[in-house]
Design a protein around this motif. Structure first.
Motif, short mmCIF file in Angstrom:
data_model
loop_
_atom_site.label_atom_id
_atom_site.label_comp_id
_atom_site.label_asym_id
_atom_site.label_seq_id
_atom_site.Cartn_x
_atom_site.Cartn_y
_atom_site.Cartn_z
N LEU A 149 0.84 -1.21 0.00
CA LEU A 149 0.00 0.00 0.00
C LEU A 149 0.87 1.26 0.00
CD1 LEU A 149 -3.04 0.56 0.02
CD2 LEU A 149 -2.95 0.60 2.51
N LYS A 194 0.88 4.06 -2.87
CA LYS A 194 0.53 5.44 -2.51
C LYS A 194 1.66 6.40 -2.89
CE LYS A 194 -3.55 5.15 -0.56
NZ LYS A 194 -4.68 5.98 -0.94
N HIS A 252 -6.67 1.79 -8.32
CA HIS A 252 -5.51 0.90 -8.45
C HIS A 252 -5.87 -0.49 -7.92
CE1 HIS A 252 -1.53 -0.80 -7.84
NE2 HIS A 252 -1.03 0.18 -8.59
N PHE A 280 -4.30 -2.80 -6.43
CA PHE A 280 -3.85 -3.16 -5.08
C PHE A 280 -4.64 -2.39 -4.01
CE2 PHE A 280 -1.06 -3.32 -1.36
CZ PHE A 280 -0.83 -4.69 -1.30
N PHE A 303 -7.85 -4.15 -3.75
CA PHE A 303 -7.68 -5.38 -2.95
C PHE A 303 -7.66 -5.04 -1.46
CE2 PHE A 303 -4.43 -7.80 -0.60
CZ PHE A 303 -5.05 -9.04 -0.55
N CYS A 304 -6.90 -4.00 -1.12
CA CYS A 304 -6.82 -3.60 0.30
C CYS A 304 -8.18 -3.15 0.82
CB CYS A 304 -5.80 -2.47 0.48
SG CYS A 304 -4.11 -3.01 0.26
N PHE A 327 -10.02 -4.80 3.96
CA PHE A 327 -10.36 -4.08 5.20
C PHE A 327 -11.88 -4.10 5.45
CE2 PHE A 327 -6.32 -1.60 4.10
CZ PHE A 327 -5.54 -2.51 4.80
N PHE A 370 -7.41 1.65 8.60
CA PHE A 370 -6.67 1.31 7.38
C PHE A 370 -7.50 1.49 6.12
CE2 PHE A 370 -3.58 -0.24 10.34
CZ PHE A 370 -2.40 0.08 9.69
N LEU A 375 -7.11 5.16 5.46
CA LEU A 375 -5.79 5.48 4.91
C LEU A 375 -5.64 4.97 3.47
CD1 LEU A 375 -3.59 4.64 8.04
CD2 LEU A 375 -4.04 6.91 7.11
N ALA A 376 -6.21 3.81 3.19
CA ALA A 376 -6.06 3.22 1.85
C ALA A 376 -6.94 3.92 0.82
CB ALA A 376 -6.40 1.74 1.90
N THR A 377 -8.16 4.32 1.24
CA THR A 377 -9.08 4.91 0.26
C THR A 377 -9.49 6.33 0.68
OG1 THR A 377 -11.01 3.85 1.31
CG2 THR A 377 -9.94 2.65 -0.48
#
Lengths: 61, 314
Positions: free
Chosen positions: A34, A38, B48, B50, B53-54, B58, B113, B116-118
């Protein structure tokens, strides 16, 4: 009496410890991936004209 | 309670990793993952792979966390019901406090998370979903009103909306339609289960509709909710989320679903007992297929539309 290096309780808990270890390894991989995505996604921005940068400041001194 | 009493929530056995995983309700998680994935992929914003996927991971962990908290709170009910008596807490393999700790930790982890990821809208929706499922449904509605399944169904309906929000950063009419589809699907699905699980809910003292209003009323409600669901599912076909493929799938599935609900409505208990609730069981199985195929068709429509745009641009 010899010291038993592997107690029966260790055998029983092996599966749990292995699962936890793999989960933590997966967590590290996810966070690392991640972070890479990022950071790569950050747009490189040219400093606007007239903006003082660290390099400029160092050159003036 | 004395020190010598056996409280199933405080018995700690030698739990294996699979027992902790079972606390996350993996079968429910399958539905969460699939509907959230459809919400995310159907959104008209590229994300993206990945990060996608994250986001799904989550959301799944958040869903699992709420499952663990549900099992912690409902350990007494689970111990009484045949369907749930082998769950890790009533079976004595995991203690209630362990489930509480796991659920709380994973809740915080998944929300932070996902944010933070999205984005923080998706994270906020996930936090609200966990709160709704654990506090509103599990702690409050489930033991209080026969409408528990109807209102509590909202918790299971949020994942596609969270997936959509993770991709777009907003909530649109398509996300609301996907939410509504799952929301209206929940009552007939669970009431069919309650019909053939028979005494389980009675013994546990859970005020399911079958217990409070009787089995005849439950059959009536299944039929009414199925009609409303069918109307919504078909109407979705005429919105931006739908299309010819979705509409075809929806017509076939809803015809089968309404037929199943009609048969349940027409039956009485004597007839149901005779064939061991065959119609109710088959309706329950169909309901699982119904939701998966509807969301599959929505995903297919979004994929076709995106492919059309790509071909048009090429």
């Amino acid at each position: 009496m010899s010291i038993r290096t592997t107690h029966e309780i260790h055998t029983r808990r092996f599966g749990r410890n292995l699962g936890l270890g793999l989960t933590l390894a997966g967590f590290i991989a996810v966070i690392f991936g991640l972070t890479v995505v990022k950071v790569q996604g950050l747009e490189y921005r040219q400093p606007a004209a007239g903006t003082v940068t660290v390099t400029d400041t160092e050159a003036d001194s | 309670m004395t020190d010598a009493s056996l409280d199933p929530t405080d018995v700690t056995g030698d739990a294996q990793f699979g027992d902790y995983f079972a606390l996350l309700k993996p079968r429910v998680m399958t539905l969460v993952v699939f509907t959230a994935l459809v919400g995310l992929l159907a959104a008209p914003v590229a994300i993206h792979p990945f990060v996608a996927f994250c986001a799904i991971l989550f959301i799944a962990v958040g869903g699992g966390a709420s499952g663990a908290l549900n099992m912690w709170w409902d350990a007494d009910i689970d111990a009484v019901m045949r369907r749930t008596a082998k769950r890790p807490i009533p079976a004595g393999r995991v203690s209630g406090s362990e489930a509480l700790g796991l659920g709380m930790a994973l809740s915080g982890f998944s929300v932070v998370f996902l944010g933070l990821a999205t984005n923080w809208l998706a994270a906020g929706l996930l936090a609200f979903t966990i709160f709704f499922y654990v506090v509103i449904y599990t702690m409050w509605l489930k033991r209080w009103t026969p409408q528990n399944i109807v209102i509590g169904g909202a918790a299971g309906a949020f994942p596609p909306m969270i997936g959509w929000a993770a991709a777009t950063g907003s909530v649109s009419v398509e996300a609301v339609l996907m939410f509504s589809l799952t929301f209206l699907w929940t009552p007939p699905h669970f009431w069919a289960l309650a019909l053939f699980m028979r005494k389980d809910y009675d013994n546990a003292g859970v005020p399911m509709l079958t217990v409070t209003h009787g089995r005849r009323a439950t059959r009536n409600q299944i039929f009414v909710y199925t009609l409303i669901l069918a109307a919504l599912a078909l109407a979705t076909g005429f919105t931006s989320a739908g299309g010819p493929l979705y509409l075809t799938v929806a017509i076939v599935l809803n015809a089968m679903f309404v037929k199943g609900a009609w048969e349940i409505w027409m039956r009485d208990e004597l007839l149901a007992e005779t064939d061991n609730f065959a119609v109710e069981k088959s309706f329950f199985k169909l309901s699982l297929l119904y939701l998966f195929l509807h969301f599959g068709a929505l995903l297919a429509e979004a994929t076709i539309e995106r492919a059309g745009i790509l071909w048009g641009a090429a």
